[in-house]
Design an enzyme around this catalytic site. Sequence first.
Site, short mmCIF file in Angstrom:
data_model
loop_
_atom_site.label_atom_id
_atom_site.label_comp_id
_atom_site.label_asym_id
_atom_site.label_seq_id
_atom_site.Cartn_x
_atom_site.Cartn_y
_atom_site.Cartn_z
N ASP A 1 -0.99 -6.18 -0.04
CA ASP A 1 -1.34 -5.55 1.24
C ASP A 1 -2.84 -5.39 1.38
O ASP A 1 -3.53 -4.98 0.43
CB ASP A 1 -0.72 -4.13 1.30
CG ASP A 1 0.56 -4.09 2.12
OD1 ASP A 1 0.80 -5.02 2.91
OD2 ASP A 1 1.32 -3.12 1.95
N ASP B 1 0.84 -1.20 0.00
CA ASP B 1 0.00 0.00 0.00
C ASP B 1 0.87 1.26 0.00
O ASP B 1 0.36 2.38 -0.01
CB ASP B 1 -1.02 -0.01 1.14
CG ASP B 1 -0.38 -0.08 2.52
OD1 ASP B 1 0.87 -0.15 2.61
OD2 ASP B 1 -1.15 -0.08 3.51
N GLU C 1 9.16 -4.03 10.55
CA GLU C 1 9.60 -2.74 10.00
C GLU C 1 10.20 -1.85 11.09
O GLU C 1 9.58 -1.62 12.13
CB GLU C 1 8.41 -2.04 9.31
CG GLU C 1 8.80 -0.71 8.68
CD GLU C 1 7.79 -0.16 7.69
OE1 GLU C 1 6.84 -0.88 7.34
OE2 GLU C 1 7.98 1.00 7.26
#
Length: 273
Positions: A92, A53, A191
């Site tokens: 995503d 995304d 992340e």
Amino acid sequence: MSTVVQDDKRKVTTHRLKEKKDRGEKISMLTAYDYSMASVIDQAGMDAILVGDSASNVMAGNVTTLPMTLDQIIYHGVSVMRAVKRALVVVDMPFGTCSGNPERSLEAAIRIMKETGADALKIEGGEEIIEDIKKIISAGIPVMGHLGLMPQSINKYGTYTVRAREEEEANKLVRDAKLLEQIGCFGITLEKIPAQLAKKITETVSIPIIGIGAGSFVDGQVLVMHDMLGINNSFSPKFLRKYENLNEIITNAVKHYIADIKSNDFPNENESY
Ligand code: KIV
């Protein structure tokens, strides 16, 4: 250059990713959002392609990933799937499509899988949306989790800084990773977290851990294609390695084209009918 990936023409599956982790072979992953780039990336031998995304940022010019809609991610997914023959394609789930209503989340997940033909989905979040993820997996859809910095929660954090430096958040991250493994996720993206924490999680769970800004002790790496190719010069976090400066290369090519038009050099006789 001879690498394992280029010798292995077989379609990459979630099972093959697990085999790679088990034998200590690093997993390569990169985003793609359109047919042409997905084709190049797949033929270069990438293990997995993420229809992220992040398209909201790098394709549509939004400040965050939040505006991405289900229809838009499906459009990108369909374009990528037309090109890809070998890589595992993960799409995503956009913001708001998997957030505490398992029936609705499953509906959205089924739409993405049916309309794109992708191999798997990636979902941001842990414990809070565990019932949604369970429901999706129980329908036979492979899910990759996404923990650490979750860009869809940027308004909650208020900053894109490194996550889980504090013990409480780090402990929750480890719990969430174990939970995602327990309910059957085939992998997890981590992340922007400390490398030692990512290492601990990678050693704790048996499923592949793919890092972005999570150091080198994970099972594989993912980057946003526009960032690693240097298309967008305004984004340079510490974790990013730029493999090209396409911004400069493209700018020079475009300037050259303009100059050739203005000077009547293009088209020449050979380029005319
Ligand atoms: O959307 C995306 O590109 C991602 C990566 C940053 C992992 O989720």
